[in-house]
Design a protein around this motif. Structure first.
Motif, mmCIF file in Angstrom:
data_model
loop_
_atom_site.group_PDB
_atom_site.id
_atom_site.type_symbol
_atom_site.label_atom_id
_atom_site.label_comp_id
_atom_site.label_asym_id
_atom_site.label_seq_id
_atom_site.Cartn_x
_atom_site.Cartn_y
_atom_site.Cartn_z
ATOM 1 N N ARG A 111 0.840 -1.214 0.000
ATOM 2 C CA ARG A 111 0.000 0.000 0.000
ATOM 3 C C ARG A 111 0.872 1.261 0.000
ATOM 4 N NH1 ARG A 111 -3.628 -3.238 3.319
ATOM 5 N NH2 ARG A 111 -5.675 -3.265 2.302
ATOM 6 N N CYS A 136 -3.875 0.117 -5.405
ATOM 7 C CA CYS A 136 -3.840 1.516 -5.846
ATOM 8 C C CYS A 136 -4.252 1.620 -7.307
ATOM 9 C CB CYS A 136 -2.451 2.089 -5.607
ATOM 10 S SG CYS A 136 -2.399 3.863 -5.861
ATOM 11 N N SER A 180 -3.614 8.072 -5.001
ATOM 12 C CA SER A 180 -3.415 7.939 -3.562
ATOM 13 C C SER A 180 -3.756 9.235 -2.831
ATOM 14 C CB SER A 180 -1.988 7.484 -3.259
ATOM 15 O OG SER A 180 -1.047 8.294 -3.915
ATOM 16 N N ALA A 235 1.586 3.558 -2.032
ATOM 17 C CA ALA A 235 0.998 4.804 -2.529
ATOM 18 C C ALA A 235 0.337 5.580 -1.401
ATOM 19 C CB ALA A 235 -0.036 4.482 -3.610
ATOM 20 N N HIS A 236 -0.383 4.829 -0.554
ATOM 21 C CA HIS A 236 -1.140 5.481 0.505
ATOM 22 C C HIS A 236 -0.234 6.003 1.620
ATOM 23 C CE1 HIS A 236 -4.467 4.275 -1.788
ATOM 24 N NE2 HIS A 236 -4.409 3.000 -1.476
#
Lengths: 346, 346, 346, 346
Positions: free
Chosen positions: D176, D207, D260, D178-179
């Motif tokens: 994850r 994503c 994101s 991107a987040h």
């Protein structure tokens, strides 16, 4: 009953048992960090003329092959071996259990040639799909082979040259190495093995020890954390001193070579008896294992008086069987066998 | 120097060596198919009151744990064990090498409780993600534990009940089992182990044998093709008779129990000496391993005269050390230790 | 440039991409627990006339072979396969990575015969050393084979009979199964596969899907905890719906069979062109892969205009090459190839 | 129904599907040797400011972790990871299947500290039994962690320093990522990851991609024959172009970061709604996963209208649940959730 079925039917050579007795109450720490092991390693290094080599003492043969091969190979690599090599046939998938493919090549007389290895690698490296294939990562051969044949110094030198050119560690399984070293026709010494291979083992089990295989690694850097790999494979003996005492004894006063010279001498006499009785050889073995062809009905009758090993069917009415001599074979055993064969009116 | 550092510092109990000597020249086939092994198995079955059990003789402890666990588990299963259990800490990843996760639970006094196991399984089975997790496939405990504590018959019965309810084979590592069996406070017999577990091992190495662990499997069907698994793991001894002779001797005339009763007797006397000298115990062990707390400077001085094992730091100025007795510990060793401790003016 | 080098050079059949587009914004949970996957499984079960079978959707071929084989085998077992089977040659040791030996038998035309399997097992079971060897635990074949040949219903029935007699699960790798099913000479239906095998896969990648292999297991009990094994092998797709949508589309309105019938139709025309141009076939393949022998210099020249795959050297001056058709092969491609070949004055 | 249960409930971001559509009929060779993959790798190298790095595109997360870890480690080594890390809990033993132990350390907020790693290694290296133990061979952490917390640049720099001092490759699981990158409070850039780690992955599945994880290895020499390892683990996608097209699209016009940033923006608004409604947070997560504590009866009622994930029991009457936002979360979803919560009169 007379016994020629194998070369490890008794306990140990009396010298070894005696030495175990003498040292029994000495107190040492475990896992090979004891003075007997230290002494054994020094003697083996000296016998191999390889002062910088690492020597590690293990219990059994399959175990030794597995640990050495798992140490040399990367996960994406396999081990080149003859189709009928021990690791390819009779180790219950131990190499695969450690994640590696045995890249089996048909061996003439159970032997690989340098040319075969070279060609296999050449084909691999030029194959457009090679990245989808198992990379050859080392070579396994045995001396003597499963059928008692020998690599000559010339052959081994050539194999070593090819292996080094292709970056393949060369490992020689010497479970019966003593019986190769003692052959009159043999020209591969321990020193030659240390020069030409990346690891080899010196078998004790089949040459008078209760058990034990000594791994010699001329360049220890190729087997990093080898002790931990041994432990991980369940191959570490708590009372490592037992291996030390045994190999120390075998390499004292030439015992290892005296044992094997006796076995070869007995094998030579055995060959004479077979020749005298007109029993044909299945192949020409210079070592302590002799393979002869018996008429199958006769073979069954002979079993009543003599123990030997079934090898393979020769044809519908004949069978190849193996006779093995060892340190405990006596002139009386041979004489008794001769009497039986001669009186059989083959 | 006096030695209390471990219970396998010598070779073998003299009776065992004598028996190896006596049988040395007998000729037998290999891999455990010999009369000594047959006899040893029969005696062990009888001692365990488990006539239908399979008994297999292996060489070493890590090897035994690995082979048994790999036989019980399916590839998608792991083994529940205490965090400080031998397989979780000191076997160099042997279980993981065979592809299985050790599901380690914190053990009080190195012990798991039935309740812990039950709760772990309950949480697993109600977890919505359980199919993304390693399935608990068996339970590993040791008797005595790494710290010399014991499971009581009540505790073991309860663990067995939970395991059977959840379909988990229960395996007890008995590398030092003799020293549990001989404790006055112990109420777990060989017969109880055979009733309550799916496999357990009877350690020889730490109780007078040169080496050897006997695996007892009350229901052999749970370990199919166990011989081949042994071979695949490099754990098959060529001269299997050596294991046969040793266990046959240990289970003749009560030798196994005489050895361990002696070790426990020595341990009781050792505890008396520690008490007399005001040396505190780190934990209450009824077995042949005693854990005491020494002031670290004193510990260093004591090392000059006595061998013992570092266990762990107690605090900045104190250390926990282990003293072990065994079949070879003598009254003289104890007297000498007492003299040293008494004269030390602790 | 015209392309005949393989049958998975594009993305997906337009119907599949369209369906992915249509369903894109639907919200579903992951890991295959979605309505598309449910529907796809139902359609596949129906197409296979196997209402009780388990169907699992995986991403890739090597992955599928590895997961299925690892699920069927016990650790002491290996998989019988043809020497030139995909798992034996071109999967980088995936099967060995999971701990299993590939028991490779030389296959005529890349095919195993029932008799070979029967004989291999018979030799294994009568071998006195069998407990030191890898036990045959299942059989792997592919339909069509690597060289595009087919097992007939008679051959497969016989193999199935032998496998069941010896307790060996039979697995058929159907990475290109569509192209077998569509052959006029083929008589092995999906229903027959479901009756005769213990698992087979229906390949999507080479028949119009972006990716995907559907494993059909007629008796799900033989693959316990298969979902967890998939996860353990890193083979579980988070957005399992993508597999569901694709297979659901392939098994809607006969698309899977329409695609493959087109490919076979193109292959038949291709064969006509080769015949017309006097280009000899290396072997007789009824499927979408055609193997022809080209003079090597001509082959090099042809490469400038046409893509195909090198297969193997035929002799010093000739090469075997593979041409593959697929769902995207057009009449125009064939006409262009014909023009090139005809104008080449072979 | 409104959906906050996870961030991969749909197919793909429309831009990705569109690009797959546009390129669908292009013909390319397989296994990642296509121009889209080449372009994607170039863009990722550029985004990471790591022109010499190797970039490999894989399908799934467990797969990626398994392949990377199996490549870094020697057989006698294990991987340090937090107790609640994905590889330690939710990958069904994939790492152990490849033969390696996960050396799990309790992580505060699911995070390891440099000091923990340093101390673990220090204890290992000074342990007299270390050769009987699994050697720490690398470190696994994830960014963000399983609970949505972040390593700061300072923390990561310190971890990297410790890892390099101890010769441990550092791998960051960025399923994850991107987040994390889009969080206002985040200071760890792709460039920082490339400088401080030995490998990290950039997750696509969560994503906006259909699937895909990009592994970035700043020093490719540390992952020799990585392609073959990927193949061996069944992780090689035949139509590798699909990964190329998707990552190429994600790294074109900043799409990856736009996606994101939207998810984080939605998460910030979500946090506001929870605060407004007096719903307490179980922990402070700056990323797209929010963990709140609900009264269990209310939770059950809420389930009728809103999807979220069970995380863990808080106490007898309260439950921790996870709400996740993603690229497809809309203002309407948030407004609808707010309405439900507000009208619930908590």
């Amino acid at each position: 009953m007379i016994y020629f079925n194998c070369d490890y039917m008794e306990g140990a050579h009396p010298n070894i048992l005696k030495r175990l007795q003498e040292t029994n109450m000495d107190k040492t720490v475990g896992y090979g960090d004891d003075p007997y092991t230290e002494s054994a390693k020094a003697r083996i290094r000296e016998a191999c003329d390889a002062p910088d080599s690492e020597v590690m003492l293990l219990v059994g043969g399959t175990q030794t092959n597995d640990v050495v091969i798992a140490s040399f190979l990367q996960p994406y690599q396999g081990v080149i071996a003859p189709t009928n090599g021990h690791i390819a046939r009779h180790e219950a998938g131990a190499i695969e259990h450690s994640g590696h493919k045995v890249l089996a090549l048909p061996g003439e007389n159970y032997k690989l040639s340098a040319e075969q290895i070279r060609e296999y690698c050449w084909l691999y490296y030029k194959d457009a799909s090679k990245d989808h294939m198992v990379m050859p990562g080392m070579v396994y051969i045995s001396q003597p082979t499963e059928s008692g044949t020998l690599y000559s110094l010339g052959e081994l030198t050539e194999i070593s040259r090819v292996c080094r050119a292709d970056g393949l560690p060369l490992y020689v399984d010497g479970a019966r190495l003593a019986h190769a070293l003692a052959c009159p026709s043999n020209d591969v010494t321990l020193g030659a093995l240390a020069r030409l291979t990346d690891a080899f083992c010196i078998g004790g089990t089949k040459c008078g020890a209760l058990f034990g295989e000594a791994v010699v690694a001329p360049d220890p850097a190729l087997l990093p954390h080898f002790f931990t790999v041994i432990k991980q494979h369940g191959a570490l003996l708590a009372k490592g001193r037992l291996l030390g005492v045994q190999f120390d004894t075998l390499f004292t006063d030439d015992l290892y070579f005296r044992i094997s010279r006796h076995a070869i001498d007995m094998a030579e006499q055995l060959k004479g008896i077979f020749r005298e009785c007109g029993i044909p050889f299945a192949l020409n073995s210079p070592t302590n294992q002799q393979f002869v062809i018996l008429e199958s009905t006769f073979m069954e009758a002979l079993r009543e008086k003599v123990r030997f090993s079934f090898w393979e069917k020769a044809d519908d009415t004949h069978t190849v069987v193996r006779f093995a001599t060892g340190w405990s074979t006596t002139e009386e055993d041979l004489a008794a066998l001769r009497d039986i064969l001669v009186s059989s009116n083959l």
